[in-house]
Design a protein around this motif. Structure first.
Motif, short mmCIF file in Angstrom:
data_model
loop_
_atom_site.label_atom_id
_atom_site.label_comp_id
_atom_site.label_asym_id
_atom_site.label_seq_id
_atom_site.Cartn_x
_atom_site.Cartn_y
_atom_site.Cartn_z
N UNK A 6 0.84 -1.21 0.00
CA UNK A 6 0.00 0.00 0.00
C UNK A 6 0.87 1.26 0.00
N UNK A 7 1.94 1.23 0.79
CA UNK A 7 2.84 2.38 0.84
C UNK A 7 3.52 2.60 -0.51
N UNK A 8 3.94 1.51 -1.14
CA UNK A 8 4.57 1.63 -2.46
C UNK A 8 3.58 2.14 -3.51
N UNK A 9 2.35 1.64 -3.46
CA UNK A 9 1.34 2.10 -4.41
C UNK A 9 1.04 3.59 -4.21
N UNK A 10 1.03 4.02 -2.95
CA UNK A 10 0.80 5.43 -2.65
C UNK A 10 1.94 6.30 -3.19
N UNK A 14 1.75 9.13 -6.16
CA UNK A 14 2.26 10.48 -5.94
C UNK A 14 3.27 10.84 -7.03
N UNK A 15 4.19 9.95 -7.33
CA UNK A 15 5.21 10.20 -8.35
C UNK A 15 4.58 10.38 -9.73
N UNK A 16 3.55 9.60 -10.03
CA UNK A 16 2.86 9.74 -11.31
C UNK A 16 2.21 11.12 -11.42
N UNK A 17 1.61 11.57 -10.33
CA UNK A 17 0.98 12.90 -10.32
C UNK A 17 2.03 13.99 -10.52
N UNK A 19 4.96 13.67 -12.03
CA UNK A 19 5.45 13.58 -13.40
C UNK A 19 4.46 14.24 -14.36
N UNK A 20 3.17 14.01 -14.16
CA UNK A 20 2.16 14.64 -15.01
C UNK A 20 2.18 16.16 -14.86
N UNK A 21 2.31 16.64 -13.63
CA UNK A 21 2.39 18.08 -13.39
C UNK A 21 3.61 18.68 -14.07
N UNK A 22 4.74 18.01 -13.95
CA UNK A 22 5.97 18.49 -14.59
C UNK A 22 5.84 18.47 -16.11
N UNK A 23 5.22 17.44 -16.63
CA UNK A 23 5.02 17.34 -18.07
C UNK A 23 4.15 18.50 -18.57
N UNK A 24 3.08 18.80 -17.84
CA UNK A 24 2.22 19.93 -18.20
C UNK A 24 3.00 21.24 -18.16
N UNK A 25 3.83 21.40 -17.15
CA UNK A 25 4.63 22.62 -17.01
C UNK A 25 5.60 22.76 -18.18
N UNK A 26 6.27 21.69 -18.54
CA UNK A 26 7.23 21.72 -19.64
C UNK A 26 6.51 22.02 -20.95
N UNK A 27 5.35 21.42 -21.17
CA UNK A 27 4.59 21.67 -22.40
C UNK A 27 4.17 23.14 -22.47
N UNK A 28 3.71 23.69 -21.35
CA UNK A 28 3.31 25.10 -21.31
C UNK A 28 4.51 26.01 -21.58
N UNK A 29 5.64 25.70 -20.98
CA UNK A 29 6.84 26.50 -21.19
C UNK A 29 7.32 26.40 -22.63
N UNK A 30 7.19 25.23 -23.24
CA UNK A 30 7.58 25.06 -24.65
C UNK A 30 6.75 25.97 -25.54
N UNK A 31 5.44 26.04 -25.28
CA UNK A 31 4.58 26.93 -26.07
C UNK A 31 4.97 28.39 -25.85
N UNK A 32 5.24 28.75 -24.61
CA UNK A 32 5.63 30.13 -24.32
C UNK A 32 6.96 30.49 -24.97
N UNK A 33 7.91 29.59 -24.92
CA UNK A 33 9.22 29.83 -25.55
C UNK A 33 9.04 29.99 -27.06
N UNK A 34 8.21 29.16 -27.67
CA UNK A 34 7.97 29.26 -29.12
C UNK A 34 7.35 30.61 -29.46
N UNK A 35 6.38 31.06 -28.66
CA UNK A 35 5.75 32.36 -28.89
C UNK A 35 6.78 33.48 -28.74
N UNK A 36 7.56 33.44 -27.69
CA UNK A 36 8.57 34.47 -27.46
C UNK A 36 9.63 34.48 -28.56
#
Length: 68
Positions: A6-10, A14-17, A19-36
């Motif tokens: 249970x602890x490992x699954x938790x 958490x790590x998956x969440x 990673x998804x947050x970081x992926x969203x951040x990187x994608x958003x920054x990529x769009x912003x860098x392209x615009x700039x």
């Protein structure tokens, strides 16, 4: 043993969440860098055209133009 599972699954969830947050951040920054990057290229083209026309630079604030 089930408590360890249970602890490992938790932790994995958490790590998956994170990673998804970081992926969203990187994608958003990529769009912003392209615009700039496009904006900087446009500004450079405008400045090159202005220099070709010989109109000079832009006077900022209370700065006196060079011909005074």
């Amino acid at each position: 043993m089930p408590a360890d599972t249970a602890a490992l699954e938790e932790r994995i969830a958490h790590l998956q969440r994170v990673v998804e947050d970081l992926s969203d951040t990187v994608a958003r920054q990529d769009q912003e860098i392209a615009l700039l990057t496009r904006r900087v290229a446009l500004l450079m083209e405008r400045e090159a055209a202005r220099q070709d026309e010989g109109t000079g630079g832009v006077v900022m604030g209370d700065e006196r133009p060079p011909h005074y």
